[in-house]
Enzyme design. Structure first.
Site, PDB file in Angstrom:
ATOM      1  N   SER A  27      42.074  65.695 189.715  1.00 41.18           N
ATOM      2  CA  SER A  27      40.932  65.655 190.639  1.00 41.18           C
ATOM      3  C   SER A  27      41.203  66.153 192.051  1.00 41.18           C
ATOM      4  O   SER A  27      40.281  66.274 192.848  1.00 41.18           O
ATOM      5  CB  SER A  27      40.372  64.234 190.713  1.00 41.18           C
ATOM      6  OG  SER A  27      39.679  63.945 189.526  1.00 41.18           O
ATOM      7  N   LYS A  79      37.960  61.253 201.091  1.00 47.47           N
ATOM      8  CA  LYS A  79      37.170  61.076 199.871  1.00 47.47           C
ATOM      9  C   LYS A  79      36.574  59.674 199.858  1.00 47.47           C
ATOM     10  O   LYS A  79      37.241  58.698 200.211  1.00 47.47           O
ATOM     11  CB  LYS A  79      38.081  61.286 198.659  1.00 47.47           C
ATOM     12  CG  LYS A  79      37.363  61.254 197.306  1.00 47.47           C
ATOM     13  CD  LYS A  79      38.336  61.589 196.178  1.00 47.47           C
ATOM     14  CE  LYS A  79      37.678  61.548 194.818  1.00 47.47           C
ATOM     15  NZ  LYS A  79      38.627  61.906 193.737  1.00 47.47           N
ATOM     16  N   SER A 127      37.317  65.383 190.556  1.00 45.76           N
ATOM     17  CA  SER A 127      36.267  64.630 191.210  1.00 45.76           C
ATOM     18  C   SER A 127      36.268  64.766 192.729  1.00 45.76           C
ATOM     19  O   SER A 127      35.291  64.427 193.388  1.00 45.76           O
ATOM     20  CB  SER A 127      36.411  63.160 190.830  1.00 45.76           C
ATOM     21  OG  SER A 127      37.630  62.633 191.330  1.00 45.76           O
TER      22      SER A 127
END
Length: 493
Positions: free
Chosen positions: A183, A84, A159
């Site tokens: 997330s 990420k 996210s």
């Protein structure tokens, strides 16, 4: 080998590991196979913000040369992972999906990345996210949203949307995400993969760009539970560079998967998680999964978590307060974006932050600054911390009588783009079932338990006691082995 190359991307981490260890496939073949796949599907799903093809190939060639003389491998060696884009990678752009860090290249690795690098993993690239990890749909990325491979008209969740998409669409064998209020678990559920949020302090946060420091935790997003155990084992452990990192020994998570049944395991079902607002299809799938756990020998019990309905409000006070403090460093002076034309220092601060941050990040900074301001600190922030303690105590009480708690992950399946973008409150409510685990610092895993009539994945969540990821993995693995949801793959070609 071309036939095998086209199928390599379908393997799980443990399967790929076995092939590589046996010498059936080279590191170079692995990289080529995955980038072939990325080339095919990436234009449709937008999972990556940065691809590291050249570096990965060079690394793979070095590995293959080194293994020619004597073949000794480590668990993550040559495993093609995605990270990420709010986790620092030395020499590789790390943007947090924000204009603010568009050109930022960190001079160091996050601890989790350093641990994987020490085992010679292959970094395929950095994945898309909601800007600064603020959002539940990846629509807040400054570089365009990622798309759900099960239906590209729907969001992948957030996210860590890019990481979940990359795993679901076979663009990497596994990925790292970060979880502040759901997330990792929410996008995993939306994309039909496994997402694990470790106990707060189990995995180092050093090098994770901070959103809300008392809630953030890095964890794995994988194709199955076995892979989650492998990847968690590779990144967990104490780190002296992170003051919130816990000095607790890391067990062998794969050992926890040996038990096939759930005999003597007590599983709690909180009525509060099955209230109004839960989509009937999700409700049905999760209840069926609970019956599945019962058939495996689990002792299912009703439990009470009465403060659940206050979790979202509590979270959005604490998380925004911490965000407003953490994001104060982006001022155009130290690193990242600086506004081009400004007449004085204050003007430069204002313009930099106005240009650099997107609307959701600004909204949360403003909320956070408000709840921390002199007149409102006690009314909001102080009260939220008190409620947080209450939530933690309720979980502690529940874990006196049960070993695991089972809940839905999300109130609905993946929603369409734009559906909740105009109504921030609706968007915030998509984290209603995941937030409590962060507030209480508990480990939680999301895994597939069915599909909606529209063919979208549905996940359920197991929550465990602090640092008892083994129990979590054992419960998840037994359910996964007894069902076949993971066999179904998204239609994206």
């Amino acid at each position: 080998t071309l036939m095998s190359l086209t199928l390599l991307h379908k393997l799980t981490l443990s399967e790929l590991q076995r092939k590589f260890t046996a010498g059936d496939v080279t590191a170079t073949e692995i990289v080529r196979a995955y980038f072939l796949r990325v080339t095919q599907v990436e234009p449709k799903v937008n999972a990556y913000l940065t691809q590291c093809k050249e570096a990965a190939l060079a690394q793979a060639e070095r590995l293959d040369q080194a293994l020619k003389g004597w073949r000794k491998t480590t668990p993550m060696m040559a495993m093609p992972l995605a990270v990420k884009d709010n986790i620092c990678t030395e020499g590789v752009r790390t943007t947090c999906a924000s204009r603010m860090l568009d050109t930022f290249v960190p001079p160091y690795d996050a601890t989790v990345v350093a641990k994987l690098r020490a085992q010679n993993y292959l970094l395929l690239g950095k994945t898309n996210l909601d800007e600064f990890a603020m959002g539940s749909s990846t629509e807040n990325s400054a570089f365009g949203a990622s798309r759900n491979p099960w239906n590209i008209q729907t969001v992948p969740g957030g996210s860590s949307g890019g990481s979940a998409v990359a795993v679901a669409a076979d663009e990497c064998v596994a990925a790292l995400g970060s979880d502040t209020g759901g997330s990792i678990r929410q996008p995993a559920a939306f994309c039909g993969v496994v997402g694990l949020k470790p106990t707060y302090g189990r995995v180092s946060r050093y090098g994770l760009v901070a959103f809300a420091s008392s809630l953030d935790q890095i964890g794995p997003i994988t194709k199955d539970v076995t892979d989650a155990a492998i990847l968690l084992g590779a990144i967990a452990g104490h780190d002296p560079r992170d003051s919130t990192s816990a000095n607790v020994p890391v067990p062998d998570y794969l050992k926890a998967l040996k038990r096939k049944d759930l005999k003597r395991l007590k599983v709690g079902v909180p009525a509060e998680y099955f209230a109004d607002g839960l989509d009937p299809e999700v409700d049905q799938a999760v209840r069926t999964a609970i019956e599945g756990l019962r058939e495996l020998g689990a002792d299912i019990r009703e439990i009470k978590l009465p403060t659940t309905d206050a979790a979202v409000a509590t979270y959005y006070v604490i998380a925004t307060a911490e965000a407003s403090s953490n994001l104060a460093r982006y001022d155009g002076v130290k690193f990242g974006l600086r506004a081009a034309e400004s007449k004085d220092l204050l003007d430069m601060y204002l313009k930099t932050r106005a240009e650099g941050f997107g609307p959701e990040v600004k909204r949360r900074i403003m909320l956070g600054t408000y709840v921390l301001s002199a007149g409102y600190y006690d009314a909001y922030y102080g009260k939220a911390q008190a409620v947080r303690t209450l939530i933690r105590q309720e979980f502690e009480a529940a874990f006196q009588t049960v070993d695991l708690i089972v809940t839905p992950v999300t109130p609905t399946t993946a929603f369409k783009f734009g559906e909740k973008a105009q109504d921030p409150l609706q968007m915030y409510l998509s984290d209603i079932y995941t937030i409590s685990a962060n507030l209480a610092g508990l480990p939680a895993i999301a895994l597939p338990c069915g599909f909606s009539k529209a063919g979208l994945p549905i996940g359920f969540q197991l929550i465990g006691r602090p640092f008892e990821e083994e129990t979590l993995l054992r419960g998840a693995h037994a359910y996964e082995q007894a069902t076949n949801w993971r066999a179904k793959r998204p239609a994206i070609r």
